[in-house]
Design a protein around this motif. Structure first.
Motif, mmCIF file in Angstrom:
data_model
loop_
_atom_site.group_PDB
_atom_site.id
_atom_site.type_symbol
_atom_site.label_atom_id
_atom_site.label_comp_id
_atom_site.label_asym_id
_atom_site.label_seq_id
_atom_site.Cartn_x
_atom_site.Cartn_y
_atom_site.Cartn_z
ATOM 1 N N ILE A 238 0.839 -1.199 0.000
ATOM 2 C CA ILE A 238 0.000 0.000 0.000
ATOM 3 C C ILE A 238 0.874 1.249 0.000
ATOM 4 C CG2 ILE A 238 -1.651 1.291 1.380
ATOM 5 C CD1 ILE A 238 -2.796 -1.407 2.238
ATOM 6 N N GLU A 239 1.938 1.192 0.788
ATOM 7 C CA GLU A 239 2.842 2.342 0.819
ATOM 8 C C GLU A 239 3.396 2.614 -0.573
ATOM 9 O OE1 GLU A 239 6.048 2.120 3.605
ATOM 10 O OE2 GLU A 239 7.130 3.731 2.588
ATOM 11 N N VAL A 241 2.090 1.921 -3.519
ATOM 12 C CA VAL A 241 1.114 2.525 -4.436
ATOM 13 C C VAL A 241 0.820 3.957 -4.018
ATOM 14 C CG1 VAL A 241 -1.182 2.316 -5.392
ATOM 15 C CG2 VAL A 241 0.131 0.284 -4.915
ATOM 16 N N PHE A 242 0.726 4.202 -2.713
ATOM 17 C CA PHE A 242 0.451 5.562 -2.254
ATOM 18 C C PHE A 242 1.568 6.504 -2.689
ATOM 19 C CE2 PHE A 242 -2.660 4.879 1.519
ATOM 20 C CZ PHE A 242 -3.569 4.365 0.628
ATOM 21 N N ARG A 243 2.796 6.001 -2.584
ATOM 22 C CA ARG A 243 3.914 6.871 -2.994
ATOM 23 C C ARG A 243 3.852 7.164 -4.482
ATOM 24 N NH1 ARG A 243 6.623 8.380 0.971
ATOM 25 N NH2 ARG A 243 7.180 7.038 2.752
ATOM 26 N N LEU A 245 1.167 7.194 -6.263
ATOM 27 C CA LEU A 245 0.026 8.098 -6.446
ATOM 28 C C LEU A 245 0.424 9.527 -6.128
ATOM 29 C CD1 LEU A 245 -3.049 8.395 -6.890
ATOM 30 C CD2 LEU A 245 -3.344 7.948 -4.471
ATOM 31 N N GLN A 246 1.158 9.654 -5.030
ATOM 32 C CA GLN A 246 1.604 10.979 -4.620
ATOM 33 C C GLN A 246 2.490 11.595 -5.696
ATOM 34 O OE1 GLN A 246 4.744 11.062 -1.926
ATOM 35 N NE2 GLN A 246 4.110 12.912 -0.854
ATOM 36 N N ARG A 248 2.462 10.908 -8.827
ATOM 37 C CA ARG A 248 1.659 11.215 -9.997
ATOM 38 C C ARG A 248 0.927 12.546 -9.812
ATOM 39 N NH1 ARG A 248 -3.559 9.946 -11.970
ATOM 40 N NH2 ARG A 248 -4.238 8.903 -10.072
ATOM 41 N N SER A 288 -19.778 17.328 -1.100
ATOM 42 C CA SER A 288 -19.219 16.000 -0.826
ATOM 43 C C SER A 288 -20.285 14.928 -0.739
ATOM 44 C CB SER A 288 -18.420 16.041 0.465
ATOM 45 O OG SER A 288 -19.273 16.417 1.514
ATOM 46 N N ARG B 187 -16.449 10.620 -2.352
ATOM 47 C CA ARG B 187 -15.824 10.389 -3.657
ATOM 48 C C ARG B 187 -14.391 10.917 -3.637
ATOM 49 N NH1 ARG B 187 -18.439 9.574 -8.497
ATOM 50 N NH2 ARG B 187 -20.390 10.422 -7.736
ATOM 51 N N LEU B 192 -8.674 7.763 -10.059
ATOM 52 C CA LEU B 192 -7.826 6.698 -9.514
ATOM 53 C C LEU B 192 -7.726 5.565 -10.521
ATOM 54 C CD1 LEU B 192 -9.299 6.519 -5.931
ATOM 55 C CD2 LEU B 192 -7.019 7.280 -6.515
ATOM 56 N N SER B 193 -6.528 5.068 -10.686
ATOM 57 C CA SER B 193 -6.377 3.878 -11.527
ATOM 58 C C SER B 193 -6.832 2.655 -10.718
ATOM 59 C CB SER B 193 -4.927 3.701 -11.958
ATOM 60 O OG SER B 193 -4.160 3.313 -10.852
ATOM 61 N N LYS B 195 -5.228 0.049 -9.876
ATOM 62 C CA LYS B 195 -4.228 -0.330 -8.873
ATOM 63 C C LYS B 195 -4.372 0.552 -7.635
ATOM 64 C CE LYS B 195 0.656 -0.290 -8.872
ATOM 65 N NZ LYS B 195 1.787 0.096 -9.698
ATOM 66 N N GLU B 196 -4.590 1.823 -7.865
ATOM 67 C CA GLU B 196 -4.710 2.743 -6.734
ATOM 68 C C GLU B 196 -6.002 2.493 -5.963
ATOM 69 O OE1 GLU B 196 -2.191 5.958 -9.294
ATOM 70 O OE2 GLU B 196 -4.374 6.124 -9.175
ATOM 71 N N ALA B 199 -5.376 -0.364 -3.786
ATOM 72 C CA ALA B 199 -4.532 -0.027 -2.640
ATOM 73 C C ALA B 199 -5.359 0.639 -1.547
ATOM 74 C CB ALA B 199 -3.401 0.875 -3.090
ATOM 75 N N ILE B 200 -6.245 1.543 -1.957
ATOM 76 C CA ILE B 200 -7.071 2.240 -0.959
ATOM 77 C C ILE B 200 -8.013 1.246 -0.273
ATOM 78 C CG2 ILE B 200 -8.909 3.935 -0.693
ATOM 79 C CD1 ILE B 200 -7.469 5.633 -2.766
ATOM 80 N N GLY B 202 -7.436 -1.923 0.023
ATOM 81 C CA GLY B 202 -6.583 -2.758 0.871
ATOM 82 C C GLY B 202 -6.237 -2.056 2.165
ATOM 83 N N PHE B 203 -6.005 -0.768 2.086
ATOM 84 C CA PHE B 203 -5.698 0.013 3.285
ATOM 85 C C PHE B 203 -6.845 -0.077 4.283
ATOM 86 C CE2 PHE B 203 -6.071 4.030 5.596
ATOM 87 C CZ PHE B 203 -4.837 4.070 6.224
ATOM 88 N N ARG B 206 -7.337 -3.880 5.573
ATOM 89 C CA ARG B 206 -6.295 -4.428 6.429
ATOM 90 C C ARG B 206 -6.010 -3.540 7.631
ATOM 91 N NH1 ARG B 206 -2.133 -5.453 1.733
ATOM 92 N NH2 ARG B 206 -0.597 -5.332 3.384
ATOM 93 N N LEU B 218 0.936 5.879 6.754
ATOM 94 C CA LEU B 218 0.562 5.541 5.370
ATOM 95 C C LEU B 218 -0.387 6.580 4.798
ATOM 96 C CD1 LEU B 218 -0.036 1.695 5.457
ATOM 97 C CD2 LEU B 218 1.722 2.913 4.200
ATOM 98 N N ILE B 221 1.000 9.942 3.672
ATOM 99 C CA ILE B 221 1.729 10.070 2.401
ATOM 100 C C ILE B 221 0.921 10.878 1.401
ATOM 101 C CG2 ILE B 221 2.650 8.787 0.441
ATOM 102 C CD1 ILE B 221 3.180 6.467 2.334
ATOM 103 N N ILE B 222 -0.388 10.630 1.371
ATOM 104 C CA ILE B 222 -1.179 11.348 0.363
ATOM 105 C C ILE B 222 -2.177 12.310 1.008
ATOM 106 C CG2 ILE B 222 -0.979 9.719 -1.541
ATOM 107 C CD1 ILE B 222 -3.619 8.539 -0.679
ATOM 108 N N LEU B 237 -9.580 8.310 3.716
ATOM 109 C CA LEU B 237 -9.293 7.147 2.870
ATOM 110 C C LEU B 237 -10.347 6.055 3.067
ATOM 111 C CD1 LEU B 237 -5.429 6.729 3.002
ATOM 112 C CD2 LEU B 237 -6.828 7.180 1.012
#
Lengths: 537, 248
Positions: A238-239, A241-243, A245-246, A248, A288, B187, B192-193, B195-196, B199-200, B202-203, B206, B218, B221-222, B237
């Motif tokens: 996950i880290e 992919v997040f990196r 993504l960041q 990108r 939202s 939303r 998001l692709s 894969k992304e 990952a979200i 999965g985050f 898990r 984690l 990071i974003i 997330l």
């Protein structure tokens, strides 16, 4: 450690799969791992053999006992390979003495017989933990993995045995015939015989060789188990992919700021119309609540507004096109159908309680009517069936003759009967087309129309061959083929007549040469003899 | 060309342009004629060796019991025992593999199954081939060739598998519906692709297996890209994960 540079696909796996990944990892770097292992262990093995020459068992045991010390080198190589900086053989060997220092005594004494050695080693060597910190860390990591690591060791022990046995057998099989020694099992087993010392050293050597193949795999499997556990515990995937993504999104921001995609033009995913995306993200945040307002980025939003063909116009033309054939073929079908009884009842039904009684009585009368209708229907059905049967009987009676011939013909299976051809060489050969007295006709024609006379005679012959002799002539046969078939009948007189007639006929028909005058009499006579013996007599 | 190696920008752009090229993985992709990628997970030496041992033990026990019973029948019993030995040696694996979806009892225990290279269920010819060629794998003694072939093949095939075109894979277990932490669906503020998205998800799924500090790290990071302070990033997330899963 930079996850983005990992050379393996990082994702949580089952423990077994993690070990399989270890096999693949060892396979990818097999050359380096095996060479470095061989360079470290083989000199030590040679040294041990020299020192304990008289007792190969001890040499073997010491060599085996020192395994954890050698294993540090493959682990070092693998841990570096994982993130892309594969060391050269020289670098690896240079680093080896440094690797040996920490906790060597512990590894070679009380931890030597641990079954989870391959899994524990990375904690000590790569994380540099010792004492209570190490055992706590192992307790956290170990959790469910100790079982798998133990199985790995158990399988490894058996695998080493199987491989050494296999190698020894292979070696024995490869011995040339001339060297066939008088090896009896008793002398091999009997202890204290120095003659077989070299053999024991040899089997030790085979063990050292097979470890070159297996030990890197063993270390890699344990290493990957450790990696997998950390991947699961710390969500490395996950880290990662997040990196990405960041990275990108940062790229998008830069592109927005700089207004030029030159620097990142190679990056995939930034080639989209980013400014819109960025601008709309704030508005999306304000509203939202999902699905309340039409999403400006959603699939139904209008796009391509400033172009000749906007998204709306495109949608319209698509819908129009899809409503026409061949996508849609509307068809109106009108036909009569019976009105359902149940439907009629339903129409009558209303929840009014007063009405229910009348409904019930109505239903009763309906039932009575239905019963009388049923008897009527039965009468009708009997009549109809009787009518149908009578019709069938009349038809059978009416066409009884035709049917009898029809069934008679088809009653017995008959051989497919081929009709004889009615024409050959353009000549009518059916018996009906011939005159009754052929010879007389021929004699009459001979003087004035010899061609007609001979043709008459020839087709008479063909006709007789077809119908009297049942010769299987086909319209495709030539004259000489007919002659060959005649020869197969084995009647010399017929054959002779046929050949002379054919000769004359061919001479006249194709060569325009008249037959000699004597031929008329001889041919007619032969004809009479062959086909009309009664007239001749 | 040293000047290329020295420029870091170039290096990063190269790595990010081909992020998945040459990554070592245990997965094996099969593309069907319909253009669907099937993912198979070939099983390696250790689980296969264990499955084989289990089968060996089962066969040993069966043979032992039958010999005890048949031993009482004298010569007839010995004859029957020989037939039984033949059946158990040559047909045990084949019958189980073909009639039980590629699973002998040992493989069933270890969660393995045998399939063709293209993922279709194993049939009689392939199963017979791979089991008859066991005798090549056993050569010269103790499965030496089989072990070496298994270690050397990228899909862990022994010689019999290579000849028969079969693959031993991990069975797919039925996926459990994900359990996500409570959050209101939101939303994602950017596209998001796949894969992304995974990952979200999965985050969120898990979260229980991760420590709180790690989760915050984690999500942090974003956090900037999510336009929330780092403390709320995790909740955000989870919300995105809910929106990805959809209402249920």
């Amino acid at each position: 450690m930079r996850l983005t540079e990992a050379s393996v696909a990082i994702r949580p796996r089952s423990n077994w799969e993690a070990m399989d990944l270890g096999v693949l990892l060892a396979r990818r770097h097999a050359g380096l791992l095996m060479a470095s292992w061989a360079l470290v262990t083989l000199p030590i093995f040679a040294l041990l053999c020299l020192v304990f020459w008289d007792s190969p068992g001890i040499a073997m045991f010491v060599f085996w006992w020192l395994k954890p010390a050698y294993e540090r080198l493959p682990l070092y190589i693998l841990s570096n390979c994982l993130f892309g900086n594969t060391p050269t053989l020289k670098q690896a060997l240079k680093a080896y003495p440094r690797l040996l220092k920490p906790q060597l005594l512990a590894s070679l004494t009380w931890r030597r017989l641990s079954t989870t050695r391959s899994f524990d080693m990375p904690v000590m060597q790569l994380e540099g933990l010792s004492g209570t910190a190490r055992s706590q860390r192992l307790a956290v990591l170990g959790h469910k993995n100790t079982g798998t690591a133990t199985w790995l060791t158990v399988v490894g022990v058996h695998l080493e045995m199987a491989l050494s046995l296999g190698l020894a057998t292979l070696f024995y099989l490869m011995l040339p015939q001339q060297l066939e020694l008088d090896w009896s099992w008793q002398s091999l087993i009997a202890p204290g015989q120095n003659d077989w010392m070299w053999l024991e050293h040899l089997s030790n050597g085979l063990y050292a060789l097979l470890l070159i193949v297996w030990e890197p795999v063993y270390v890699a499997c344990g290493f990957c188990l450790y990696l997998n556990r950390r991947t699961a515990l710390e969500a490395w995937d996950i880290e990662l992919v997040f990196r990405q993504l960041q990275q990108r999104l940062k790229g998008i921001a830069y592109a927005l700021l700089l207004g030029a995609g030159l620097l990142f033009s190679q990056l995939p995913g930034t080639a989209m119309a980013n400014p819109e995306l960025k601008a709309s993200s704030t508005s999306a945040e304000l509203t939202s609540g999902p699905h309340l307002t039409p999403d400006p980025l959603g699939p139904h939003a209008e796009r391509l507004q400033k172009q000749a063909l906007s998204s709306q116009a495109a949608q319209q033309s698509i819908t129009q096109l899809l409503d026409k054939p061949p996508f849609k073929n509307p068809e109106t079908v009108t036909r009569w159908r019976l009105r359902d009884e149940a439907d009629a009842n339903k129409e009558e039904f209303t929840p009014d309680p007063d009405f229910l009684e009348s409904l019930f009585s109505g239903l009763k009368t309906l039932g009575k009517l239905w019963e009388s209708m049923e008897t009527l229907a039965r009468v009708f059905s009997v009549l109809l069936w009787a009518g149908l049967l009578a019709l069938i009987a009349w038809v059978l009676w009416r066409y009884r003759d035709w049917l009898s011939t029809f069934t008679g013909r088809f009653g017995l299976p008959q051989r497919p009967h081929k009709l004889p051809p009615s024409q050959m060489f353009g000549l009518e050969v059916t018996p009906e087309s011939l005159p009754d007295d052929i010879c007389r006709e021929v004699s009459q024609l001979w003087e004035h129309e010899p061609r007609a006379a001979l043709s008459l005679l020839y087709r008479a012959l063909l006709s007789r061959l077809l119908h009297d002799y049942k010769l299987a002539l086909k319209s495709a046969h030539t004259e000489s083929e007919v002659l060959q078939l005649v020869a197969s009948l084995q009647q010399p007189s017929l054959e002779q007549f046929s050949s002379s007639l054919t000769l004359h006929w061919q001479n006249l028909a194709y060569g325009h040469r008249l037959p000699p005058a004597t031929a008329k009499q001889s041919l007619c006579n032969s004809w009479r003899q062959l086909f009309e013996p009664g007239v001749e007599a | 060309m040293p000047h290329i190696e020295n420029s870091p920008e170039h290096a990063t752009s190269q790595t990010s342009a081909q992020p998945s090229a040459g990554l070592l993985d245990t997965r094996y992709q099969v593309e069907t004629p319909e253009g669907i990628d099937l993912t198979l997970r070939p099983a390696g030496l250790v689980p296969r060796a264990l499955a084989y041992s289990i089968d060996l033990i089962i066969r040993g026990v069966v043979m032992g019991l039958m010999y005890l019973l048949l031993g009482m029948l004298g010569k007839l019993g010995m004859g029957l025992g020989t037939i039984l030995l033949f059946l158990v040696t040559w047909w045990y694996m084949v019958l189980f593999e073909v009639l039980n979806q590629g699973r002998s009892p040992g493989k069933q225990w270890m969660g393995l199954r045998v399939v063709h290279d293209d993922g279709t269920p194993v049939g009689w010819p392939a199963s017979l081939t791979r089991n008859l060629l066991r005798f090549v794998d056993i050569l010269p003694m103790g499965y030496t060739f089989g072990i070496l072939s298994c270690l050397n093949s990228p899909t862990f095939k022994r010689l019999g598998d290579i000849a028969a075109g079969t693959l031993v894979v991990y069975r797919e277990e039925k996926p459990q519906p994900p359990i996500l932490p409570e959050a209101e669906a939101i939303r994602a503020p950017f596209a998001l692709s796949l894969k992304e998205q995974r990952a979200i998800l999965g985050f969120a799924e898990r979260a229980n297996g991760l420590s709180k500090e790690r989760r915050i790290e984690l999500a942090g990071i974003i956090a900037q890209q999510l336009q929330v302070p780092a403390e709320q990033a995790e909740h955000r997330l989870n919300g995105i994960a809910h929106s990805l899963v959809g209402p249920r």
